[in-house]
Motif scaffolding. Structure first.
Motif, PDB file in Angstrom:
ATOM      1  N   VAL A   1      -9.461   2.474  -1.312  1.00 44.39           N
ATOM      2  CA  VAL A   1      -9.147   0.998  -0.874  1.00 44.39           C
ATOM      3  C   VAL A   1      -8.654   0.784   0.669  1.00 44.39           C
ATOM      4  O   VAL A   1      -8.957  -0.068   1.204  1.00 44.39           O
ATOM      5  N   VAL A   2      -7.666   1.662   0.952  1.00 43.55           N
ATOM      6  CA  VAL A   2      -7.221   1.666   2.180  1.00 43.55           C
ATOM      7  C   VAL A   2      -8.072   1.903   3.144  1.00 43.55           C
ATOM      8  O   VAL A   2      -8.355   1.243   4.063  1.00 43.55           O
TER       9      VAL A   2
ATOM     10  N   VAL B   1      -3.429  -4.338  -1.173  1.00 39.09           N
ATOM     11  CA  VAL B   1      -3.551  -3.110  -0.702  1.00 39.09           C
ATOM     12  C   VAL B   1      -4.562  -2.964   0.424  1.00 39.09           C
ATOM     13  O   VAL B   1      -4.329  -2.835   1.665  1.00 39.09           O
ATOM     14  N   ALA B   2      -6.063  -3.441   0.070  1.00 42.08           N
ATOM     15  CA  ALA B   2      -6.953  -3.510   1.273  1.00 42.08           C
ATOM     16  C   ALA B   2      -6.308  -4.425   2.373  1.00 42.08           C
ATOM     17  O   ALA B   2      -6.689  -4.262   3.530  1.00 42.08           O
TER      18      ALA B   2
ATOM     19  N   THR C   1      -5.328  -4.310  -5.993  1.00 42.91           N
ATOM     20  CA  THR C   1      -6.256  -3.743  -4.935  1.00 42.91           C
ATOM     21  C   THR C   1      -6.580  -4.591  -3.804  1.00 42.91           C
ATOM     22  O   THR C   1      -6.397  -4.304  -2.808  1.00 42.91           O
TER      23      THR C   1
ATOM     24  N   LEU D   1       3.460  -1.720   1.754  1.00 38.62           N
ATOM     25  CA  LEU D   1       2.257  -1.208   0.959  1.00 38.62           C
ATOM     26  C   LEU D   1       3.068  -1.044  -0.385  1.00 38.62           C
ATOM     27  O   LEU D   1       2.173  -1.102  -1.245  1.00 38.62           O
TER      28      LEU D   1
ATOM     29  N   ARG E   1      -0.458   7.727  -5.676  1.00 41.12           N
ATOM     30  CA  ARG E   1      -1.448   6.703  -5.819  1.00 41.12           C
ATOM     31  C   ARG E   1      -2.787   7.295  -4.892  1.00 41.12           C
ATOM     32  O   ARG E   1      -3.320   6.253  -4.155  1.00 41.12           O
ATOM     33  N   ARG E   2      -3.261   8.216  -5.084  1.00 42.20           N
ATOM     34  CA  ARG E   2      -4.408   8.676  -4.316  1.00 42.20           C
ATOM     35  C   ARG E   2      -5.660   7.621  -4.643  1.00 42.20           C
ATOM     36  O   ARG E   2      -6.667   7.753  -4.034  1.00 42.20           O
ATOM     37  N   ASP E   3      -5.496   7.332  -5.773  1.00 40.15           N
ATOM     38  CA  ASP E   3      -6.584   6.334  -6.383  1.00 40.15           C
ATOM     39  C   ASP E   3      -7.033   5.184  -5.366  1.00 40.15           C
ATOM     40  O   ASP E   3      -8.029   4.552  -5.421  1.00 40.15           O
ATOM     41  N   ARG E   4      -5.814   4.960  -4.438  1.00 40.51           N
ATOM     42  CA  ARG E   4      -5.882   3.459  -3.551  1.00 40.51           C
ATOM     43  C   ARG E   4      -6.207   4.076  -2.418  1.00 40.51           C
ATOM     44  O   ARG E   4      -6.267   3.297  -1.418  1.00 40.51           O
TER      45      ARG E   4
ATOM     46  N   LEU F   1       0.759   6.713   0.288  1.00 38.67           N
ATOM     47  CA  LEU F   1       0.098   6.726  -1.223  1.00 38.67           C
ATOM     48  C   LEU F   1       0.405   8.224  -1.737  1.00 38.67           C
ATOM     49  O   LEU F   1       0.287   8.247  -3.012  1.00 38.67           O
TER      50      LEU F   1
ATOM     51  N   LEU G   1       0.923  -2.497  -3.528  1.00 34.11           N
ATOM     52  CA  LEU G   1       0.675  -1.953  -4.802  1.00 34.11           C
ATOM     53  C   LEU G   1       1.021  -2.324  -6.202  1.00 34.11           C
ATOM     54  O   LEU G   1       0.193  -2.501  -7.147  1.00 34.11           O
TER      55      LEU G   1
END
Length: 312
Positions: A48-49, A129-130, A126, A118, A42-45, A37, A122
């Motif tokens: 979620v991870v 990803v989770a 969301t 992953l 994609r640090r915004d995810r 990520l 993406l």
């Protein structure tokens, strides 16, 4: 189940190894997901991870609690408790054996596989990803919970296995973080080879214990047919008795069925693990194209699985 509460500290090492080995596997999975990520911006995810990982940990802990509740509360008779414990322990041995060989066989491509999953998640959103993070960690967590529960039953102690396991998990988390930050270097192939061998030895003891449980439950006969009885020569209160019990789950009074199960599992599995993992000589290949220009510097944790495929 027969409970031996003397010398509980002898079980710390075996459960420490379980926590260290299984915890590092899960921690490396999380590190790979986080590194990917970060690499693709994609640090915004990451949150979620983290949610998927937390859910997987919660499910694994709940599974362990369910096993304990079932064996101590739902099952009211001694026979049913012994049969349940023996069956779950045998299942744990099966799972941990599969996981040890799976890790050795697929470690080289683990990063590429997780990156691919992953990347596809993406694109989906969301929830995907989770779910990817949850499934990647839950597989490790459920297997670890089952094997740890079985090891605790074999230890017959209330606190020392938990202490050893917790210390192993803590060490694994710290080690994975240092690897991620490139503060330490570790030959992961060698690490997983020797810890895998240690788990096989522990699994052999758990299997022998499961056979004894099934004998006490009446599923397997020969409970009073002993292969040997060295209780007068080896005391579990001595330092060497403590060592034998803690690492090998040794019992001074071992039945013939237990001895057969221990040898029949340990010898062939250990032989296949070491002899079957040797790399074959590579064949000469045709000339290849000129090497490509040097790639950009790798992001943190790119090196985490670099040595995992080197089994020599």
């Amino acid at each position: 189940m027969a409970v031996d509460r003397r010398g509980g500290g002898r079980h710390v090492f075996a459960n420490y190894l379980i926590g260290l080995r299984e915890g590092l596997e899960a921690a490396l999975v999380v590190s790979i997901l986080v590194a990917y990520l970060v690499k693709v911006g994609r640090r915004d995810r990451l949150v979620v991870v983290s949610g998927g990982v937390a859910a997987a940990v919660a499910v694994s802990v709940g599974f362990g609690a369910l096993l304990t509740y079932t064996s101590t509360t739902l099952l009211s008779t001694f026979r049913s408790q012994e049969i349940f414990g023996g069956t779950m322990s045998a299942l744990a041995v099966l799972f941990v054996t599969w996981m040890v060989f799976w890790m050795r066989r697929t470690a080289r491509g683990m990063r590429a596989e997780l990156d691919g999953r992953l990347s596809a998640a993406l694109e989906l959103g969301t929830l995907a990803v989770a779910l990817t993070a949850f499934l990647a960690v839950a597989r490790e967590g459920l297997e670890t919970a089952l094997f740890f529960w079985s090891a605790v039953q074999a230890a017959g102690s209330t606190t020392s296995p938990v202490v050893g396991f917790a210390l192993g998990i803590a060490t694994a988390v710290v080690l994975a973080w240092l690897l991620y930050r490139r503060s330490v270097r570790l030959n992961l192939a060698r690490f997983f080879t020797w810890t895998g061998a240690g788990l096989i030895v522990i699994a052999a003891g758990v299997l022998a214990y499961s056979v004894h449980d099934l004998q006490e439950g009446g599923v397997i006969g020969g409970l009073n047919t002993l292969a040997f009885d060295v209780s007068d020569q080896i005391s579990l209160g001595s330092w060497y008795g403590t060592l034998l019990k803690g690492i090998f789950n040794f019992s001074p009074q071992t039945t013939v069925a237990q001895a057969i199960a221990w040898v029949a599992y340990l010898v062939p599995v250990m032989a296949i693990f070491f002899l079957g993992g040797r790399a074959r000589p590579s064949r000469p290949t045709a000339p290849t194209a000129p090497p490509a220009p040097p790639a950009e510097p790798a992001e943190p944790a790119e090196h985490l699985t670099a040595h995992m495929g080197d089994h020599r």
